[in-house]
Design a protein around this motif. Structure first.
Motif, PDB file in Angstrom:
ATOM      1  N   MET A 132     -22.672   8.601   1.319  1.00 20.34           N
ATOM      2  CA  MET A 132     -21.987   8.719   2.592  1.00 20.34           C
ATOM      3  C   MET A 132     -20.924   7.636   2.747  1.00 20.34           C
ATOM      4  N   LYS A 133     -21.323   6.405   2.485  1.00 16.24           N
ATOM      5  CA  LYS A 133     -20.415   5.284   2.646  1.00 16.24           C
ATOM      6  C   LYS A 133     -19.208   5.447   1.711  1.00 16.24           C
ATOM      7  N   VAL A 150     -16.707   7.874   3.031  1.00 17.57           N
ATOM      8  CA  VAL A 150     -15.926   7.235   4.090  1.00 17.57           C
ATOM      9  C   VAL A 150     -14.820   6.374   3.506  1.00 17.57           C
ATOM     10  N   TYR A 151     -15.137   5.603   2.458  1.00 16.00           N
ATOM     11  CA  TYR A 151     -14.121   4.756   1.854  1.00 16.00           C
ATOM     12  C   TYR A 151     -13.005   5.561   1.225  1.00 16.00           C
ATOM     13  N   LEU A 195     -12.049   8.526   2.144  1.00 20.28           N
ATOM     14  CA  LEU A 195     -11.300   9.055   3.282  1.00 20.28           C
ATOM     15  C   LEU A 195     -10.323   8.004   3.805  1.00 20.28           C
ATOM     16  N   LEU A 196     -10.846   6.801   3.930  1.00 18.76           N
ATOM     17  CA  LEU A 196     -10.069   5.685   4.426  1.00 18.76           C
ATOM     18  C   LEU A 196      -8.860   5.417   3.540  1.00 18.76           C
ATOM     19  N   VAL A 251      -6.190   8.085   3.962  1.00 18.81           N
ATOM     20  CA  VAL A 251      -5.527   7.887   5.243  1.00 18.81           C
ATOM     21  C   VAL A 251      -4.480   6.776   5.140  1.00 18.81           C
ATOM     22  N   MET A 252      -4.869   5.674   4.519  1.00 15.42           N
ATOM     23  CA  MET A 252      -3.970   4.531   4.433  1.00 15.42           C
ATOM     24  C   MET A 252      -2.751   4.830   3.572  1.00 15.42           C
ATOM     25  N   PHE A 305       0.013   7.295   5.152  1.00 19.65           N
ATOM     26  CA  PHE A 305       0.789   7.004   6.342  1.00 19.65           C
ATOM     27  C   PHE A 305       1.500   5.659   6.354  1.00 19.65           C
ATOM     28  N   LEU A 306       1.584   5.031   5.213  1.00 20.71           N
ATOM     29  CA  LEU A 306       2.333   3.786   5.205  1.00 20.71           C
ATOM     30  C   LEU A 306       3.823   4.097   5.119  1.00 20.71           C
ATOM     31  N   TYR A 344     -20.929   2.991  10.242  1.00 22.32           N
ATOM     32  CA  TYR A 344     -19.616   2.468   9.898  1.00 22.32           C
ATOM     33  C   TYR A 344     -18.480   3.435  10.279  1.00 22.32           C
ATOM     34  N   PHE A 388     -13.336   2.852  11.251  1.00 20.55           N
ATOM     35  CA  PHE A 388     -14.222   2.489  10.143  1.00 20.55           C
ATOM     36  C   PHE A 388     -14.620   1.038  10.282  1.00 20.55           C
ATOM     37  N   TYR A 424      -4.416   9.540  15.348  1.00 26.33           N
ATOM     38  CA  TYR A 424      -3.498  10.676  15.220  1.00 26.33           C
ATOM     39  C   TYR A 424      -3.295  11.247  16.608  1.00 26.33           C
TER      40      TYR A 424
END
Lengths: 445, 894
Positions: free
Chosen positions: A1-2, A5-6, A8-9, A12-13, A16-17, B307, B390, B402
Motif C-alpha cells: 500500500m505504502k 502511494v509513493y 502515485l506521489l 504527480v510530482m 506538474f512541475l 499516510y 501524503f 487539483y
C-alpha cells in the motif's frame, strides 16, 4: 500500500512541475498577429477597418457631417437639446475634433501601403489606389479643421497638421522620440501631399469597379477637383471636374459610406439627430432662414418637413431617413451634384461666365427652377446659395465659407463670426499638446 | 446595502472551536489549546498568531457572525485597518472595491487576490456586458466561511508573487468535526429603502425657472416656450398651474430581502463532512431589480491510510441578477433625478406615455423602461478543490491539489417596442453566453522540525493556472408583438459576436520559517512566476521577501518585513501587437490593430516595507496592533500616452511610480468584565498617504495624473461663484484672479477620491443572553466628483434641476451667490469644484441587538434585529444608490 502511494506521489510530482516557456503559450481566436496581415487579403482587411472607423458617429458617421452645418447657418439645436449647444455657440475649444480618429485611419492606411510596397509591382494596384485616396480624404478633413485654406491664411500662420506617411511600429531600432513626436507640416506641404496622393490613386484606380461603396476613379477625379477648388486653383479644378463629369453615367452618388443592418447607428445616427416625431435623440433642427431661401417649386423641398416638436413648429430634414429601419442610411462622401456645382463655381471664378451659366441653368432646371437672372458678378453668390441648399446637412457649409475666407454666418440672434476669428480654426487637442511638445497650438488658444 | 438577507446566515458559526486550520490538519488538539493558540492561515500554510511576522488580520466565523452583517465584505468594512472597503454600487449582488494600503497602480487593476480553499480568484469580469459590477465572490455562501485572513504586508503576501501586490484575502470554508452531528437552520428577513436623495424642484418651480432661462436668452424663443407651456394647461403665466410628479416614487420602492440556510456537519473516526444549502433573495430598492442566489456545498475529507488523506471541497451556486439598464436614457437612477417633474408617467387611461412632449435626452419614460425592458443575467458556478495529502515522514507532508472552476453565464437584454427607444426598431433583443473554464494545480511539500532551541518550518511547491474565457451572443430587432422576447421571435438579426481569451500563469515558490527560543522569528520566501500576459522576452519574474519578529516580552512583539509582490491585472493580450477582427465594412471582413504591443512588457513590482508592534496585556483586556508601512511601486503596468498621430493613444509600458505610506492602528479593549456582563470596544484607525512619484517621459503631469498627487486626484476648475454684477459663472485662474473663461492650465488637483484617514469604533455589550453591537464609521480627506450635479444645475431646459438652483441663484446685480443666473445654455464647466463633494463622514452605521437562548434541548437559539444606515456615497453618475435597512432573523442549532 505504502509503495503504491509513493509511486502515485512520484507521478504527480513529475507531471506538474512547470519547466519550460511553452507552458505559457496561449491561443488567440479573435485577433491575428502582424505576420497574417502583410498579404493582399490582410491589406484589404486593414482598408475595410478604416471604412469601419469612418462610420463611427463621432467621425463621418454623424458629427463631421452635422457640425459644419451647426457651426454655419443651416442648423440650430432643437428646443431643449443640449448635445451640440457649445459647438453652436462657438464656445472656445468646443468644435469639430477628428484628430485621433483621422490619425488612427491614416495609421492603418500607412500600414496597408507599407505592406503593399513589399508586394509584387502589379499586385493590389486597386487597393493601393484606394488606400491613397482614403488617406487624401483624411488629410483633406484634417487640413480644413486644424488650419485655414491655402489661399486664406491669416498673419501668415501656415502650420497645418503633422504629415505622416509611414506606419508606426513599436520597435527598438528607432527611439520613440524620433518617430512618434512629430511636428506640424505647412499648409502647402499637406495640400501638396493630398494632390499627389489623389493623382497617384487615380492612375491606380483605373478600371476598378467598386463604386459607390468603395473608392473609384470617378471619386478620385471628383475629390481632386474639390481639393483644387479649396486651394483656389480654379483652372486645375475645372479640368479635373470636367474629367470627372465625363466619367458619369448618371448615378448621383460617387462615393458613400454604406451601412449594413448590423452597422446601423440607431440612436447615434443622423436620422436620430434630426428632430422628428419619432423617438430619436432630436438634437438638431433646420434653421428657418435656410427654408426662406427655398423656392416653393424647388423639388428639393421634398427633403424637408415641418413638425411640431416640444410645443413648437420646427423644420427638419428627411435626407437621412432610413428606408426600412430607423437610423439605417448611407452617408454620401461625394455626389454628382457637388461635382457639377464645384465645376460651375470654378468656371465662375475663371470668369467663364457663359459656360458657367449654361451649366447652372441646367442644374436649376433639374431642381424645377427657372434659369438664373443674376448678372455675371452676382453669379457666384447664386452658385453658393444653390450649394447651400443642395449640399445642406452633408458636412459642407462651414468649410465652404471658410475655404473662401468668408465670415461665418449664423442663425439669428447669433452674431456673425468674422473669418479672422481664432475659433474658425480648431485647437490642437490639449492632451496631444501635453504629450507632444513639438506641436504648436493654433493662434490665440 | 444589498443583501440584508444574508444576515442570519453568518450567525450560524458556533462550531465552538472552529478556528482556522490547515484544511487537512487533524483537529486532535485539545480544546483549550486551540482556543489559546489561534492559528492564522497564510499562503500555502498556517502559523500560530503569536508567531506571525507580518501584518495579517484574522476573522473567525464567530467574529463575522457577531457583526450581524449580510455580506462578508461588509462584515470587514471598517473593521480591517489599512484596507478601505466600499460597495461599488448599491445594486443587489454587486461587487466591492477593496483597496489595500493605498492604490499601488495607475492603470492596472487594483483589486485584491481572493483565495478560497486554495482556489485563486482574480477580479476578472464575468459578464458579457449586460450585467455590470457583478461580484465575482457572489457564489460564496457567507455561512460557509470558517476564517478570513487579510494579508496586508508585502512580505507575507509575496508567496503569491505575481498577483499579490493589491493584497490577499484567504478564505477557508468549514469542514465539519468529529463527533456528534450538528444541524443549524437560519432564516431572516429585512426591509430596505433609499438612504439619501437630493432635493429637486417641483413642477411649478421648474416651469417658472425654465421660462426665466428663455426670457433671459431670447425673447422670440421665450414666446415660443411660453405658448407651449400655456398649451399644456399650466396657466396663463405658463407655470402657476403646472403639476408635479415625484419620479423618485415612480422609480424607487421599499423592498424586502430574505435568506434561508441549512447546514449539517459531522464526522467519524476517518471522515469529516460539511453540507450546506442556502437561498437568498434580495429585491432592490429600484423597482424590478433583484438578486437571488442558491448555493450547495459539500466538503468531505477522508483518511484513506495513515499516510494519505483525500479531501474535496465543492460548491455549486446559481445567481440571478435583474438589473436596470445602465445606458444613459434608460438609467432609472438618472431618470429619477432628471425627468422633468411636470409630466406624469401614465395618461388618464393608465397607459404609459413613452416620451414626454418636451423631449430631450431625459424625455424618455424611465418608469416605463424599467417595467417593460429586461436586463438579466444568470450565472452558475461550479468550483471544486480536491487534494491528496501524503504524510511521507512524520515531519514531511506533500499535498497535491487539483482545482477546477467553471462559470457559465447567460445574459439577456430586451428593449420593449412600446418604449421610445424600442419603437425605433420595433423592439430589440440581445442574448449572450459566456463561460470561464479554469484549471489550477498546486503541488506543495512542507516540512517542520525542531532542533533544540531552533524550530523550522519549510514549504516549497509549484502552482499552475490556465484560464479560458469564451463568449458568444447575438442581437436582433423587430417584434410582431411585445409578448415576444427572444431572438427567434425577432425579424432581423443585427449582430453576432464571439470572443475568446486565454491566460496562463506558472510559479515555483519556497518559504522557510525559523524560530529561536520562541523569541526570535524569521521568515523568508521566494517565488519565481511566469505569466502569459507579458511580452515574449519578459514573462518571468522573481519575488523575494523576508520578515522577522522579536518577542520583547511574552505579550509584546516587534515585527518588520520587506517583500516584493507583483501585479498582473491587465488584459490577456495587452503585450501583443494584434489585429482584431470584426471591423467590417459593406459586408467585407475588416481588421484593425488593437495595441502597438510591447515584447518587453513585464510585471509591475511593488516593494513594501512594514514595521509593526503587537501587544496583548492583562489577559486580553488590552490588545493592539500598530503597523507602519511604505509601499513603493515602480515600473508600473502603465499605459504610456503617446502622440495619437501614431494611430495609437497609448502603449503598454513599465513606467512611472506610486508611493504609499501609512499607519494602521487596531486597538481592542475589554472595558468591563463582570460575571454576566461584558463590554468590549474596538478602535480601528487607518492613515494612508498616496502619491504618484513618477509618470512618463519626465513629465510632471499628464491627463488626469500629476506627480506628487494621489492617483485618484483629478484636475478641476476652481469655481468662484456667480459674478455679482452679471450673474455669469466665474472661476479662479492660476494666478488667483477671477475669470469667465478658464483654460485647462488654470486647473488645480483635487484631494483625491480615497480618504486619507478612515476607520471605525465598535462596541459590543453583552448581558446574559443579550448582546448589543454598534459600529461608528468615519473617514476624511477625500472629495469626489458628482457629475450629475452638472446636469442638475445645467440650463438646457430638458432636465429637472436642484431645488437650490431655484432658491439660491443669482437674481440681480449685487447678489453674492454660488449659482449663476437663469439663462438658457449657460453652463458651468463640468469639472468645476462646484460639482465636487467632500466624502467626510462620521456616522453610526451598524447596530445589531441579539438574544441567545440555550435551553429546551437546543444547542442554541438566537434571535436578532440589525439596522444599517450607510454613509452618503458620492458616485460619478447614474450609479445605483445605497439603501438603509432593518433585518430580523433567527438561528436554531441542534
Amino acid at each position: 500500500m505504502k509503495k503504491i502511494v509513493y509511486i502515485l506521489l512520484l507521478i504527480v510530482m513529475l507531471g506538474f512541475l512547470p519547466c519550460c516557456n511553452s507552458i505559457l503559450e496561449v491561443k488567440t481566436k479573435n485577433a491575428v498577429p502582424q505576420e497574417k496581415v502583410v498579404d493582399i487579403e490582410g491589406v484589404k482587411s486593414l482598408i475595410m477597418g478604416v471604412y469601419d472607423l469612418m462610420q463611427e458617429p463621432e467621425f463621418l458617421g454623424r458629427d463631421l457631417i452635422l457640425l459644419p452645418d451647426i457651426m454655419g447657418d443651416n442648423c440650430r439645436p432643437a428646443p431643449g437639446a443640449s448635445k451640440y449647444l457649445q459647438e453652436y455657440n462657438f464656445t472656445p475649444r468646443h468644435t469639430i475634433n477628428i484628430w485621433k480618429r483621422a490619425y488612427k485611419s491614416i495609421g492603418c492606411l500607412n500600414e496597408a501601403l507599407y505592406y503593399l510596397s513589399k508586394l509584387e509591382e502589379n499586385e493590389g494596384k486597386a487597393l493601393r489606389g484606394e488606400a491613397l485616396l482614403l488617406r487624401a480624404l483624411h488629410y483633406f478633413y484634417l487640413a480644413m479643421v486644424y488650419a485655414r485654406a491655402p489661399e486664406h491664411l491669416t498673419n501668415n500662420f501656415d502650420l497645418c497638421v503633422p504629415l505622416i506617411t509611414l506606419p508606426f511600429f513599436n520597435s527598438s531600432d528607432k527611439s520613440l522620440q524620433q518617430v512618434a513626436f512629430v511636428k506640424r507640416a505647412s499648409v502647402e506641404q499637406v495640400w501638396g501631399q493630398i494632390i499627389e496622393d489623389i493623382k497617384l490613386s487615380a492612375s491606380l484606380l483605373e478600371g476598378c469597379n467598386n463604386a459607390p461603396f468603395r473608392a473609384s476613379l470617378f471619386a478620385a477625379k471628383a475629390l481632386l477637383g474639390r481639393c483644387y477648388l479649396y486651394m483656389g486653383k480654379w483652372k486645375e479644378a475645372a479640368r479635373a471636374l470636367e474629367e470627372a463629369e465625363a466619367l458619369s453615367s448618371g448615378e448621383e452618388v460617387l462615393w458613400q459610406l454604406h451601412f449594413t443592418t448590423a452597422e446601423n447607428l440607431g440612436a447615434s445616427s443622423l436620422e436620430s439627430a434630426f428632430v422628428s416625431e419619432s423617438n430619436g435623440e432630436n438634437q438638431v433642427a433646420v434653421n428657418e432662414e435656410l427654408m426662406a431661401l427655398i423656392n416653393p417649386s424647388d423639388i428639393r423641398l421634398k427633403k424637408f418637413k415641418k413638425i411640431i416638436f416640444a410645443g413648437e413648429y420646427v423644420w427638419s430634414t428627411t435626407k437621412f431617413t432610413g428606408n426600412t429601419t430607423f437610423g439605417l442610411c448611407d452617408i454620401p462622401l461625394i455626389r454628382l451634384a457637388e461635382v457639377k456645382l464645384n465645376k460651375i463655381e470654378a468656371l465662375a471664378h475663371l470668369k467663364e461666365y457663359s459656360k458657367a451659366r449654361l451649366s447652372l441653368d441646367a442644374f436649376l432646371k433639374k431642381c424645377g427652377l427657372p434659369p438664373t437672372e443674376a448678372s455675371d458678378t452676382e453669379l457666384l453668390e447664386v452658385i453658393l446659395e444653390q450649394r447651400r441648399i443642395e449640399l445642406a446637412f452633408e458636412g459642407h457649409r462651414f468649410f465652404d465659407l471658410k475655404r473662401l475666407g468668408l465670415n461665418i454666418l449664423r442663425p439669428s440672434p447669433l452674431p456673425t463670426i468674422p473669418y479672422s476669428d481664432y475659433r474658425v480654426v480648431a485647437p490642437i487637442p490639449s492632451d496631444e499638446l501635453e504629450i507632444n511638445k513639438n506641436l504648436i497650438d493654433n493662434p490665440e488658444y | 446595502m444589498k443583501r440584508v438577507g444574508l444576515l442570519l446566515l453568518t450567525a450560524i458559526a458556533s462550531y465552538g472551536y472552529g478556528f482556522a486550520q490547515e484544511p487537512d490538519s487533524k483537529a486532535t488538539d485539545t480544546l483549550s489549546q486551540t482556543r489559546l493558540e489561534e492559528i492564522v492561515v497564510v499562503g500555502y500554510g498556517a502559523v500560530k498568531k503569536t508567531d506571525l511576522t507580518g501584518a495579517v488580520q484574522n476573522f473567525s466565523a464567530n467574529e463575522v457572525a457577531s457583526t450581524g452583517e449580510v455580506e462578508f465584505e461588509r462584515a470587514l468594512q471598517g473593521r480591517v485597518s489599512g484596507v478601505y472597503i466600499a460597495p461599488t454600487t448599491g445594486s443587489p449582488g454587486s461587487s466591492y472595491s477593496i483597496n489595500f494600503r493605498g492604490r499601488g497602480s495607475i492603470n492596472a487593476g487594483g483589486q485584491p487576490l481572493f483565495i478560497v480553499d486554495g482556489v485563486v480568484f482574480s477580479n476578472a469580469s464575468r459578464s458579457s456586458g449586460v450585467i455590470s459590477d457583478a461580484n465575482v465572490m457572489s457564489w460564496l455562501n457567507p455561512a460557509d466561511i470558517e476564517t478570513i485572513s487579510v494579508i496586508k504586508d508585502g512580505a507575507t503576501a509575496s508567496i503569491y508573487g505575481s498577483e499579490a501586490a493589491n493584497g490577499v484575502i484567504i478564505i477557508t470554508t468549514k469542514k465539519g468535526s468529529y463527533g456528534k452531528s450538528r444541524i443549524s437552520f437560519t432564516s431572516n428577513v429585512g426591509v430596505q429603502k433609499l438612504a439619501h436623495k437630493p432635493s429637486l424642484m417641483n413642477g411649478r418651480e421648474w416651469a417658472e425657472y425654465t421660462l426665466l432661462e428663455y426670457k433671459n436668452y431670447s425673447p422670440a424663443l421665450y414666446q415660443k416656450r411660453l405658448a407651449a407651456y400655456q398649451g399644456y394647461g399650466w396657466g396663463s403665466d405658463g407655470y402657476s398651474l403646472a403639476p408635479t410628479t415625484s419620479w423618485y416614487k415612480e422609480i424607487y420602492r421599499t423592498s424586502t430581502a430574505q435568506n434561508y440556510s441549512l447546514t449539517i456537519s459531522g464526522g467519524g473516526y476517518k471522515t469529516r463532512f460539511y453540507i450546506s444549502g442556502n437561498y437568498n433573495k434580495n429585491d432592490g430598492i429600484i423597482k424590478h431589480t433583484s438578486f437571488s442566489r442558491g448555493t450547495l456545498r459539500l466538503n468531505v475529507s477522508h483518511e484513506v491510510a495513515k499516510y494519505l488523506t483525500v479531501s474535496s471541497f465543492s460548491s455549486f451556486s446559481r445567481n440571478i441578477f435583474n438589473q436596470p439598464s445602465s445606458s444613459a436614457p434608460a438609467n432609472p437612477v438618472r431618470g429619477a433625478l432628471f425627468t422633468i417633474p411636470t409630466f406624469a408617467p401614465k395618461n388618464a387611461e393608465g397607459e404609459y406615455i413613452a416620451m414626454n412632449p418636451l423631449g430631450g435626452i431625459y424625455g424618455y419614460n424611465t418608469a416605463q423602461i424599467l417595467s417593460l425592458n429586461e436586463n438579466y443575467g444568470k450565472n452558475s458556478n461550479l468550483i471544486s478543490s480536491n487534494s491528496l495529502t501524503f504524510k511521507i515522514l512524520d515531519k514531511l507532508e506533500f499535498k497535491s491539489s487539483y482545482i477546477v472552476g467553471y462559470t457559465w453565464v447567460n445574459e439577456h437584454q430586451y428593449i420593449d417596442p412600446r418604449t421610445a427607444i424600442g419603437s425605433r426598431t420595433s423592439g430589440m433583443v440581445g442574448s449572450f453566453a459566456l463561460d470561464v473554464t479554469k484549471f489550477q494545480t498546486d503541488q506543495v511539500a512542507s516540512y517542520s522540525d525542531t532542533f533544540g532551541i531552533l524550530s523550522i518550518a519549510a514549504t516549497a511547491g509549484a502552482s499552475y493556472i490556465d484560464s479560458k474565457t469564451h463568449i458568444s451572443g447575438a442581437s436582433a430587432i423587430g417584434f410582431a408583438s411585445p409578448d415576444l422576447h427572444l431572438l427567434s421571435g425577432a425579424s432581423t438579426p443585427v449582430a453576432a459576436v464571439e470572443n475568446y481569451s486565454q491566460w496562463k500563469s506558472a510559479g515555483l515558490f519556497a518559504r522557510i520559517n525559523a524560530s529561536c527560543l520562541h523569541k526570535y522569528l524569521i521568515s523568508a520566501t521566494l517565488r519565481y512566476d511566469g505569466s502569459s500576459k507579458f511580452g515574449e522576452d519578459r514573462q518571468w519574474g522573481l519575488f523575494p521577501s523576508v520578515s522577522a519578529a522579536w518577542k520583547i516580552v511574552k505579550n509584546l512583539k516587534l515585527r518588520a518585513g520587506y517583500g516584493v509582490t507583483g501585479n498582473a491585472n491587465i488584459g490577456a493580450y495587452s503585450a501583443k501587437r494584434l489585429y482584431e477582427g470584426g471591423h467590417n465594412y459593406a459586408g467585407i471582413a475588416g481588421l484593425r490593430p488593437t495595441s502597438p504591443g510591447n515584447t518587453k512588457l513585464t510585471w509591475e513590482k511593488n516593494r513594501s516595507f512594514n514595521i509593526g508592534v503587537s501587544g496583548n496585556f492583562w489577559n486580553s483586556r488590552l490588545a493592539f496592533d500598530v503597523d507602519y508601512y511604505i509601499g513603493k511601486t515602480k515600473d508600473l503596468l502603465y499605459e504610456r500616452v503617446i502622440p495619437s498621430t501614431t494611430q495609437f493613444n497609448t502603449m503598454p509600458s513599465n513606467m512611472g511610480g506610486v508611493k504609499n505610506t501609512g499607519l494602521d492602528i487596531l486597538l481592542n479593549t475589554n472595558n468591563l468584565q463582570l460575571r454576566d456582563f461584558n463590554w468590549r470596544s474596538s478602535l480601528n484607525l487607518s492613515y494612508c498617504h498616496n502619491k504618484i512619484t513618477a509618470l512618463q517621459d519626465g513629465l510632471s503631469q499628464i491627463g488626469d495624473y500629476r506627480v506628487g498627487k494621489p492617483v485618484s486626484s483629478k484636475p478641476l476648475y476652481k469655481y468662484a461663484g456667480a459674478d455679482p454684477k452679471t450673474g455669469m459663472p466665474t472661476y479662479y485662474d492660476k494666478t488667483g484672479a477671477i475669470t469667465l473663461t478658464p483654460s485647462p492650465t488654470d486647473r488645480y488637483f483635487s484631494k483625491g477620491e480615497d480618504p486619507r484617514l478612515f476607520g471605525s469604533f465598535e462596541n459590543t455589550i453583552a448581558w446574559r443572553g443579550f448582546s448589543l453591537n454598534f459600529l461608528f464609521r468615519f473617514q476624511s480627506g477625500a472629495e469626489k466628483l458628482w457629475s450629475d450635479k452638472a446636469v442638475l444645475t445645467g440650463q438646457t431646459g430638458n432636465t429637472n434641476l436642484l431645488k437650490e438652483v431655484y432658491d439660491n441663484r443669482w437674481t440681480k446685480p449685487g447678489d453674492i451667490r454660488q449659482l449663476p443666473k437663469a439663462q438658457y445654455a449657460l453652463q458651468i464647466e463640468p469639472t468645476a469644484s462646484l460639482f465636487y463633494k467632500s466624502t467626510n463622514f462620521f456616522r453610526l452605521t451598524n447596530v445589531c441587538l441579539s438574544y441567545t437562548l440555550k435551553a429546551y434541548g437546543l444547542r442554541s437559539l438566537k434571535i436578532y434585529i440589525a439596522a444599517y444606515n450607510p454613509e452618503e456615497a458620492v458616485y460619478e453618475s447614474g450609479v445605483y444608490p445605497l439603501a438603509k435597512s432593518i433585518t430580523m432573523g433567527v438561528t436554531i442549532q441542534l
